[in-house]
Design a protein around this motif. Structure first.
Motif, PDB file in Angstrom:
ATOM      1  N   HIS A 104       0.846  -1.201   0.000  1.00 10.63           N
ATOM      2  CA  HIS A 104       0.000   0.000   0.000  1.00 10.63           C
ATOM      3  C   HIS A 104       0.874   1.241   0.000  1.00 10.63           C
ATOM      4  CE1 HIS A 104      -2.251   3.129   2.500  1.00 10.63           C
ATOM      5  NE2 HIS A 104      -2.898   3.088   1.352  1.00 10.63           N
ATOM      6  N   SER A 105       0.547   2.213  -0.854  1.00  9.91           N
ATOM      7  CA  SER A 105       1.233   3.499  -0.884  1.00  9.91           C
ATOM      8  C   SER A 105       2.734   3.287  -1.138  1.00  9.91           C
ATOM      9  CB  SER A 105       0.957   4.237   0.432  1.00  9.91           C
ATOM     10  OG  SER A 105       1.375   5.580   0.378  1.00  9.91           O
ATOM     11  N   LEU A 106       3.614   3.795  -0.276  1.00 11.45           N
ATOM     12  CA  LEU A 106       5.044   3.541  -0.454  1.00 11.45           C
ATOM     13  C   LEU A 106       5.324   2.043  -0.507  1.00 11.45           C
ATOM     14  CD1 LEU A 106       8.157   4.854  -0.066  1.00 11.45           C
ATOM     15  CD2 LEU A 106       7.887   3.415   1.962  1.00 11.45           C
ATOM     16  N   GLY A 107       4.576   1.269   0.276  1.00 10.36           N
ATOM     17  CA  GLY A 107       4.778  -0.180   0.290  1.00 10.36           C
ATOM     18  C   GLY A 107       4.574  -0.825  -1.063  1.00 10.36           C
ATOM     19  N   ALA A 108       3.752  -0.202  -1.918  1.00 12.19           N
ATOM     20  CA  ALA A 108       3.570  -0.729  -3.272  1.00 12.19           C
ATOM     21  C   ALA A 108       4.822  -0.529  -4.106  1.00 12.19           C
ATOM     22  CB  ALA A 108       2.363  -0.076  -3.940  1.00 12.19           C
ATOM     23  N   PHE A 109       5.544   0.583  -3.889  1.00 14.80           N
ATOM     24  CA  PHE A 109       6.822   0.791  -4.582  1.00 14.80           C
ATOM     25  C   PHE A 109       7.857  -0.223  -4.085  1.00 14.80           C
ATOM     26  CE2 PHE A 109       4.781   4.932  -5.057  1.00 14.80           C
ATOM     27  CZ  PHE A 109       5.061   5.240  -6.381  1.00 14.80           C
ATOM     28  N   VAL A 110       7.916  -0.424  -2.773  1.00 14.97           N
ATOM     29  CA  VAL A 110       8.829  -1.430  -2.223  1.00 14.97           C
ATOM     30  C   VAL A 110       8.513  -2.798  -2.805  1.00 14.97           C
ATOM     31  CG1 VAL A 110       9.577  -2.613  -0.121  1.00 14.97           C
ATOM     32  CG2 VAL A 110       9.176  -0.144  -0.081  1.00 14.97           C
ATOM     33  N   ALA A 111       7.224  -3.132  -2.851  1.00 15.65           N
ATOM     34  CA  ALA A 111       6.807  -4.435  -3.360  1.00 15.65           C
ATOM     35  C   ALA A 111       7.163  -4.596  -4.837  1.00 15.65           C
ATOM     36  CB  ALA A 111       5.303  -4.621  -3.144  1.00 15.65           C
ATOM     37  N   ALA A 112       6.954  -3.546  -5.639  1.00 13.19           N
ATOM     38  CA  ALA A 112       7.268  -3.633  -7.063  1.00 13.19           C
ATOM     39  C   ALA A 112       8.760  -3.826  -7.287  1.00 13.19           C
ATOM     40  CB  ALA A 112       6.773  -2.384  -7.788  1.00 13.19           C
ATOM     41  N   VAL A 113       9.587  -3.102  -6.515  1.00 20.72           N
ATOM     42  CA  VAL A 113      11.039  -3.271  -6.638  1.00 20.72           C
ATOM     43  C   VAL A 113      11.448  -4.673  -6.194  1.00 20.72           C
ATOM     44  CG1 VAL A 113      13.259  -2.506  -5.692  1.00 20.72           C
ATOM     45  CG2 VAL A 113      11.582  -0.823  -6.461  1.00 20.72           C
ATOM     46  N   ALA A 114      10.836  -5.180  -5.130  1.00 17.27           N
ATOM     47  CA  ALA A 114      11.148  -6.539  -4.667  1.00 17.27           C
ATOM     48  C   ALA A 114      10.791  -7.567  -5.734  1.00 17.27           C
ATOM     49  CB  ALA A 114      10.406  -6.836  -3.368  1.00 17.27           C
ATOM     50  N   ALA A 115       9.614  -7.413  -6.346  1.00 16.51           N
ATOM     51  CA  ALA A 115       9.188  -8.367  -7.371  1.00 16.51           C
ATOM     52  C   ALA A 115      10.059  -8.289  -8.614  1.00 16.51           C
ATOM     53  CB  ALA A 115       7.725  -8.120  -7.731  1.00 16.51           C
ATOM     54  N   ALA A 116      10.574  -7.093  -8.912  1.00 18.02           N
ATOM     55  CA  ALA A 116      11.465  -6.940 -10.059  1.00 18.02           C
ATOM     56  C   ALA A 116      12.845  -7.516  -9.780  1.00 18.02           C
ATOM     57  CB  ALA A 116      11.586  -5.461 -10.426  1.00 18.02           C
ATOM     58  N   THR A 117      13.309  -7.378  -8.546  1.00 15.31           N
ATOM     59  CA  THR A 117      14.664  -7.794  -8.179  1.00 15.31           C
ATOM     60  C   THR A 117      14.746  -9.276  -7.860  1.00 15.31           C
ATOM     61  OG1 THR A 117      14.954  -5.578  -7.226  1.00 15.31           O
ATOM     62  CG2 THR A 117      16.624  -7.229  -6.692  1.00 15.31           C
ATOM     63  N   TYR A 118      13.674  -9.810  -7.283  1.00 14.34           N
ATOM     64  CA  TYR A 118      13.649 -11.217  -6.855  1.00 14.34           C
ATOM     65  C   TYR A 118      12.409 -11.902  -7.434  1.00 14.34           C
ATOM     66  CZ  TYR A 118      16.571  -8.864  -3.344  1.00 14.34           C
ATOM     67  OH  TYR A 118      17.512  -8.086  -2.703  1.00 14.34           O
ATOM     68  N   PRO A 119      12.298 -11.992  -8.756  1.00 20.48           N
ATOM     69  CA  PRO A 119      11.053 -12.459  -9.381  1.00 20.48           C
ATOM     70  C   PRO A 119      10.674 -13.885  -9.019  1.00 20.48           C
ATOM     71  CG  PRO A 119      12.838 -12.345 -10.992  1.00 20.48           C
ATOM     72  CD  PRO A 119      13.334 -11.665  -9.756  1.00 20.48           C
ATOM     73  N   GLU A 120      11.658 -14.699  -8.647  1.00 24.94           N
ATOM     74  CA  GLU A 120      11.362 -16.101  -8.325  1.00 24.94           C
ATOM     75  C   GLU A 120      10.655 -16.251  -6.981  1.00 24.94           C
ATOM     76  OE1 GLU A 120      15.243 -15.067  -6.384  1.00 24.94           O
ATOM     77  OE2 GLU A 120      14.257 -14.627  -8.315  1.00 24.94           O
ATOM     78  N   ARG A 121      10.575 -15.175  -6.188  1.00 31.99           N
ATOM     79  CA  ARG A 121      10.011 -15.275  -4.840  1.00 31.99           C
ATOM     80  C   ARG A 121       8.549 -14.822  -4.750  1.00 31.99           C
ATOM     81  NH1 ARG A 121      14.237 -16.148  -1.272  1.00 31.99           N
ATOM     82  NH2 ARG A 121      12.590 -17.170  -0.055  1.00 31.99           N
TER      83      ARG A 121
END
Length: 295
Positions: A104-121
């Motif tokens: 949510h909010s900033l957390g959505a940016f964190v989540a998008a970067v995490a999914a881009a950086t660690y796509p297998e997770r």
């Protein structure tokens, strides 16, 4: 049936200290596991209403991001890439190979970067009123823009309050919360309340952490647009009204187009009768988030 108060709390070692993590267990076998990431000055209890709505149909894992609530004693480093690495550290510590990711909010940016950086997770991303950024206007000072956009959530970092009740009173007049006060909101803000040794209370948030994350959203094009390059399915939910319950929301159809949201890759859902904060609160917001994360 699992309710919002039925969580267990643990700590996960990360770079610079220990990250606080809440877990709401599923009531059924083979239920999905969902990792939840709160907003810029939030904490894990931001997801209390969603936990109530999910009601044991999934295992929910929620973090206090570094520099917030019971993760405030982490000494750094700061930044969204470090936040993303912390999420993977949580998965490793809990022996989870892959999960659904919700921010949510900033957390959505964190989540998008995490999914881009660690796509297998991460098998899927649900971004809620965040995760898609816009370029900083030329000549604008990032700190001033951050304060203008986020408003009282950043202003409170410089304030000291007489006691915990005064801290709640500061938020009771926030336009987004007027008429929307709930027991879950009280618990969420209580988790953010830090008592000072000499008297008075302040927000638990570490200002360096808040400003580092906020500036990165404003200045880092990779962070602003990570959501468009993900290999997993993506849901994007956006609220009807803004951070101060104003008519102009953070996102609308024109702003989604301006931000370059890829409609071929992202499912978009408008959530009526919500503002930036109540989009994850009891009622229409928590119901929409639950539908999205349960898929």
């Amino acid at each position: 049936m699992t309710g919002w108060q039925d969580f267990a709390e643990t700590k996960v070692p990360v770079d610079g200290g220990d990250l606080a993590v809440l877990r709401w267990a599923a009531d059924t076998a083979n239920a999905p596991t969902v990792l939840l990431v709160h907003g810029i000055t939030g904490n894990s209890l931001a997801w209390a209403a969603v936990a109530d709505e999910v009601a044991g149909r999934a295992t929910l894992i929620a973090v206090d991001l570094r520099g917030r609530a019971r993760s405030r004693d982490i000494v750094g480093p700061w930044g969204i890439d470090q936040d993303a690495a912390d999420l993977v550290a949580v998965l490793d510590a809990l022996d989870l190979d892959e999960v659904i990711l919700v921010g949510h909010s900033l957390g959505a940016f964190v989540a998008a970067v995490a999914a881009a950086t660690y796509p297998e997770r991460f098998t899927r991303l649900v971004a809620i009123d965040g995760g898609l950024g816009f370029p900083l206007p030329p000549g604008e000072e990032p700190d001033l823009v951050l304060e203008a956009v986020v408003g009282p959530a950043v202003k409170k970092l410089s304030l000291t309050f007489a006691d915990a009740e005064a801290y709640l009173d500061f938020h009771r007049v926030h336009p987004a919360f007027v008429g929307n006060w709930t027991p879950q909101l009280t618990a969420y803000l209580t988790r953010d309340t830090l008592e000072l040794a000499g008297g008075g209370v302040v927000s638990s948030c570490v200002e360096k952490a808040i400003r580092a994350d906020g500036k990165q959203v404003l200045l880092d094009e990779r962070v602003r647009s990570s959501i468009n390059g993900l290999s997993c399915p993506v849901d994007f939910l956006y609220a009807a009204r803004g951070l101060l319950n104003e008519r102009q929301a953070l996102y609308d159809e024109e702003r989604l187009d301006f931000g370059g949201l890829d409609r071929e890759k992202v499912r978009v859902e408008f959530v009526p009768d919500t503002n930036h904060y109540t989009v994850i609160a009891p009622g229409a917001g928590a119901k929409a988030v639950t539908r999205a994360l349960l898929g």
